[in-house]
Scaffold this motif. Structure first.
Motif, mmCIF file in Angstrom:
data_model
loop_
_atom_site.group_PDB
_atom_site.id
_atom_site.type_symbol
_atom_site.label_atom_id
_atom_site.label_comp_id
_atom_site.label_asym_id
_atom_site.label_seq_id
_atom_site.Cartn_x
_atom_site.Cartn_y
_atom_site.Cartn_z
ATOM 1 N N LEU A 59 0.940 -1.142 -0.046
ATOM 2 C CA LEU A 59 -0.113 0.171 0.261
ATOM 3 C C LEU A 59 1.061 1.662 0.056
ATOM 4 C CD1 LEU A 59 -2.912 -1.295 2.197
ATOM 5 C CD2 LEU A 59 -2.919 -0.956 0.287
ATOM 6 N N ASP A 60 1.856 1.139 0.683
ATOM 7 C CA ASP A 60 3.279 2.134 0.635
ATOM 8 C C ASP A 60 3.590 2.245 -0.530
ATOM 9 O OD1 ASP A 60 4.836 4.174 1.108
ATOM 10 O OD2 ASP A 60 5.367 3.295 2.632
ATOM 11 N N HIS A 61 4.569 0.804 -1.273
ATOM 12 C CA HIS A 61 5.090 1.127 -1.945
ATOM 13 C C HIS A 61 4.571 1.369 -3.207
ATOM 14 C CE1 HIS A 61 9.116 0.968 0.097
ATOM 15 N NE2 HIS A 61 8.079 -0.034 1.312
ATOM 16 N N ARG A 62 3.545 0.842 -3.262
ATOM 17 C CA ARG A 62 2.895 0.642 -4.872
ATOM 18 C C ARG A 62 1.597 1.809 -4.739
ATOM 19 N NH1 ARG A 62 -1.357 -3.971 -6.506
ATOM 20 N NH2 ARG A 62 -2.749 -2.479 -5.144
ATOM 21 N N ASP A 63 1.022 1.844 -3.526
ATOM 22 C CA ASP A 63 -0.628 2.526 -3.905
ATOM 23 C C ASP A 63 0.105 3.855 -3.274
ATOM 24 O OD1 ASP A 63 -1.117 0.855 -5.148
ATOM 25 O OD2 ASP A 63 -2.068 -0.258 -3.711
ATOM 26 N N GLY A 64 0.908 4.555 -2.472
ATOM 27 C CA GLY A 64 1.678 5.752 -2.255
ATOM 28 C C GLY A 64 0.137 5.800 -1.185
ATOM 29 N N LYS A 65 -0.085 5.470 -0.279
ATOM 30 C CA LYS A 65 -0.211 5.198 1.293
ATOM 31 C C LYS A 65 0.091 4.673 2.297
ATOM 32 C CE LYS A 65 -5.236 4.085 -1.195
ATOM 33 N NZ LYS A 65 -6.963 3.432 -0.716
ATOM 34 N N ALA A 66 0.697 5.222 2.226
ATOM 35 C CA ALA A 66 1.818 5.300 3.414
ATOM 36 C C ALA A 66 1.081 5.442 4.908
ATOM 37 C CB ALA A 66 2.804 6.017 3.725
ATOM 38 N N ALA A 67 0.121 5.539 5.093
ATOM 39 C CA ALA A 67 -0.625 5.198 6.381
ATOM 40 C C ALA A 67 -0.728 4.617 6.899
ATOM 41 C CB ALA A 67 -2.347 6.343 6.836
ATOM 42 N N TYR A 68 -1.001 3.359 6.345
ATOM 43 C CA TYR A 68 -1.016 2.093 6.795
ATOM 44 C C TYR A 68 0.136 1.236 7.728
ATOM 45 C CZ TYR A 68 -5.340 2.101 4.663
ATOM 46 O OH TYR A 68 -6.792 1.724 4.278
ATOM 47 N N ARG A 69 1.121 1.818 7.464
ATOM 48 C CA ARG A 69 2.630 1.567 7.975
ATOM 49 C C ARG A 69 2.610 1.467 9.679
ATOM 50 N NH1 ARG A 69 7.065 1.676 4.291
ATOM 51 N NH2 ARG A 69 8.213 1.782 6.391
ATOM 52 N N ALA A 70 2.038 2.294 9.685
ATOM 53 C CA ALA A 70 1.308 2.371 11.691
ATOM 54 C C ALA A 70 1.419 1.034 11.808
ATOM 55 C CB ALA A 70 1.037 3.712 11.918
ATOM 56 N N ALA A 71 0.333 -0.083 11.006
ATOM 57 C CA ALA A 71 -0.001 -0.935 11.669
ATOM 58 C C ALA A 71 1.068 -1.953 11.796
ATOM 59 C CB ALA A 71 -1.192 -1.412 10.762
ATOM 60 N N ILE A 72 1.975 -2.003 10.761
ATOM 61 C CA ILE A 72 3.465 -2.707 10.909
ATOM 62 C C ILE A 72 4.025 -3.543 12.098
ATOM 63 C CG2 ILE A 72 5.121 -3.491 9.230
ATOM 64 C CD1 ILE A 72 4.414 -2.142 7.566
ATOM 65 N N PRO A 73 4.182 -2.486 13.064
ATOM 66 C CA PRO A 73 4.563 -3.213 14.277
ATOM 67 C C PRO A 73 4.117 -3.973 14.767
ATOM 68 C CG PRO A 73 5.106 -0.890 13.836
ATOM 69 C CD PRO A 73 4.591 -1.422 12.915
ATOM 70 N N GLN A 74 2.702 -4.000 15.069
ATOM 71 C CA GLN A 74 1.623 -4.273 15.645
ATOM 72 C C GLN A 74 1.269 -5.765 15.109
ATOM 73 O OE1 GLN A 74 -0.387 -3.789 18.321
ATOM 74 N NE2 GLN A 74 -1.909 -5.458 18.409
ATOM 75 N N THR A 75 0.921 -5.714 14.080
ATOM 76 C CA THR A 75 1.250 -6.902 13.050
ATOM 77 C C THR A 75 2.368 -8.168 13.386
ATOM 78 O OG1 THR A 75 -0.113 -5.542 12.043
ATOM 79 C CG2 THR A 75 0.685 -7.782 10.841
ATOM 80 N N LEU A 76 3.600 -7.092 12.871
ATOM 81 C CA LEU A 76 4.963 -8.083 13.409
ATOM 82 C C LEU A 76 5.403 -8.571 14.688
ATOM 83 C CD1 LEU A 76 7.890 -8.687 12.199
ATOM 84 C CD2 LEU A 76 8.458 -6.208 13.036
ATOM 85 N N SER A 77 4.424 -7.674 15.724
ATOM 86 C CA SER A 77 4.849 -8.341 16.810
ATOM 87 C C SER A 77 3.508 -9.536 17.107
ATOM 88 C CB SER A 77 3.953 -7.220 18.083
ATOM 89 O OG SER A 77 3.196 -7.137 18.459
ATOM 90 N N TYR A 78 2.559 -10.154 16.459
ATOM 91 C CA TYR A 78 2.338 -11.808 16.453
ATOM 92 C C TYR A 78 2.695 -12.186 15.540
ATOM 93 C CZ TYR A 78 -2.265 -8.756 17.351
ATOM 94 O OH TYR A 78 -3.512 -7.927 17.936
ATOM 95 N N ALA A 79 3.368 -11.836 14.770
ATOM 96 C CA ALA A 79 4.095 -12.960 14.183
ATOM 97 C C ALA A 79 5.946 -12.910 14.453
ATOM 98 C CB ALA A 79 4.864 -12.712 12.967
ATOM 99 N N LEU A 80 6.394 -12.661 15.579
ATOM 100 C CA LEU A 80 7.270 -12.796 16.043
ATOM 101 C C LEU A 80 6.897 -13.544 17.255
ATOM 102 C CD1 LEU A 80 8.999 -9.825 16.106
ATOM 103 C CD2 LEU A 80 9.967 -11.653 14.686
ATOM 104 N N LYS A 81 5.966 -12.919 18.532
ATOM 105 C CA LYS A 81 5.469 -14.055 19.578
ATOM 106 C C LYS A 81 4.678 -15.082 18.919
ATOM 107 C CE LYS A 81 3.821 -10.151 21.985
ATOM 108 N NZ LYS A 81 2.836 -9.145 22.467
ATOM 109 N N VAL A 82 3.968 -15.907 18.331
ATOM 110 C CA VAL A 82 3.874 -17.151 17.627
ATOM 111 C C VAL A 82 5.115 -18.094 17.188
ATOM 112 C CG1 VAL A 82 2.558 -18.310 15.380
ATOM 113 C CG2 VAL A 82 1.400 -16.512 17.011
ATOM 114 N N SER A 83 6.168 -17.436 16.135
ATOM 115 C CA SER A 83 6.919 -17.798 15.568
ATOM 116 C C SER A 83 8.570 -18.501 16.651
ATOM 117 C CB SER A 83 7.373 -17.663 15.051
ATOM 118 O OG SER A 83 7.734 -15.758 14.676
ATOM 119 N N ALA A 84 7.657 -17.563 17.668
ATOM 120 C CA ALA A 84 8.784 -18.318 18.758
ATOM 121 C C ALA A 84 7.810 -18.904 19.656
ATOM 122 C CB ALA A 84 9.237 -16.414 19.998
#
Length: 332
Positions: free
Chosen positions: A283-308
């Motif tokens: 959404l950021d790189h292709r569509d110029g919708k940078a606001a959605y980057r704010a959701a990456i840390p929360q989403t990444l934290s789920y991925a890290l906790k589950v994979s651990a």
């Protein structure tokens, strides 16, 4: 056609369709798609006009599913009129109260229980009563995981192709796919979260259901409880997940252990969250919708906790932790 030209064409369509003067369209919002929403007055009440370019939006699916879901007693917005060729819709106005805006620590359990009942109602809907749904099969699952590979690893991190060996990517994809396809398959919203549920006169109404598929029973549940846009204590997530599990139909509840259910829940969520990280970057790189980057840390934290938490995912977890170390602050 420019956005201004499409808006003028939308006004003309509404005027002709409802035999009214050209309406005054007030922008309500856009979203992660290319749709735009406007509020206007129609016969003394408010309605929603949608500019949904047919080249990018699934308007046929939305209209067909809205009718079918409504016939099954599910809470969805009414479609007053549609021009599928040009991509114009007129919908019931559900107000402006997204679930996201109403959630507080004191009411979260009550509102989530209401949302869980809506998931159960959707899953009890016979798939054959809905327009033909694509199946969330191995190829579909992999296409979604490829979004993470292409847009987060390839575009955001710009890592060389050797990352796949370092992360044991093929093994991860296999584990996730197997965990998903072991589950009973049901009608699945596919994006069931706090921004796609509206609270209208104390009832929750589903929106943005045009991407529905036939998919695993845990998917909408984990989409809701481990939401990319809002996070809750893991104790609340676990309580609600187990509450849902304990109310499953007897044959399924008796044949699946709590441990198996937890693994399905976790790995289904991991597949979704990796895809979502890729989508936020796209959404950021292709569509110029940078606001959605704010959701990456929360989403990444789920991925890290589950994979651990799973020994078989340790190689991937260690790789992900290493390439994202210190990344949360940079992503904001």
């Amino acid at each position: 056609m420019s956005k201004l030209q499409r808006q003028a064409a939308l006004q003309q369509w509404l005027s002709k369709t409802f035999k009214i003067a050209s309406p005054d369209l007030q922008m309500v919002s856009g979203d992660a798609s290319f749709r735009r929403y406007f509020r206007f007055e129609l016969a003394g009440r408010s309605a929603i006009a949608v500019d949904a370019p047919p080249s990018t939006e699934k308007n046929h699916q939305f209209v067909a599913l809205a009718e079918a879901l409504s016939q099954q007693g599910l809470a969805v917005p009414s479609v007053y009129a549609a021009d599928l060729e040009d991509g114009f819709l007129c919908l019931q106005d559900l107000g402006s109260s997204l679930l996201e805006q109403q959630l507080t620590p004191s009411n979260a359990k009550q509102l989530y229980r209401q949302a869980l009942r809506l998931i159960v109602q959707l899953q009890q809907t016979p798939v054959q009563s809905l327009p033909e749904l694509e199946r969330f099969d191995a190829a579909f699952i992999q296409r979604e995981l490829d979004i993470f590979a292409d847009w987060f690893v390839g575009q955001e991190l710009a890592l060389p192709d050797t990352w796949q060996q370092q992360a044991d990517w093929s093994s991860l994809c296999r584990e996730l796919s197997e965990a998903i396809m072991q589950q009973p398959y049901v009608a699945m919203h596919r994006d069931f979260h706090c921004r796609n549920l509206m609270l209208e006169q104390q009832r929750l109404v589903m929106i943005d259901f045009q991407d529905m598929v036939e998919g695993p029973i845990c998917y909408d549940l984990v989409s809701l409880l481990r939401d990319c846009y809002v996070g809750w204590p893991e104790s609340l997530v676990q309580d609600l997940s187990l509450e849902y599990f304990q109310h499953l139909p007897a044959p399924l509840a008796q044949s699946v252990s709590e441990e198996q259910w937890q693994r399905w829940f976790d790995l289904t969520g991991l597949q979704r969250h990796l895809k979502a990280i890729g989508i936020f970057c796209r959404l950021d790189h292709r569509d110029g919708k940078a606001a959605y980057r704010a959701a990456i840390p929360q989403t990444l934290s789920y991925a890290l906790k589950v994979s651990a938490a799973y020994p078989e995912l340790q190689t991937f977890h260690q790789w992900l932790a290493s390439v994202t170390k210190g990344l949360s602050d940079e992503l904001h």
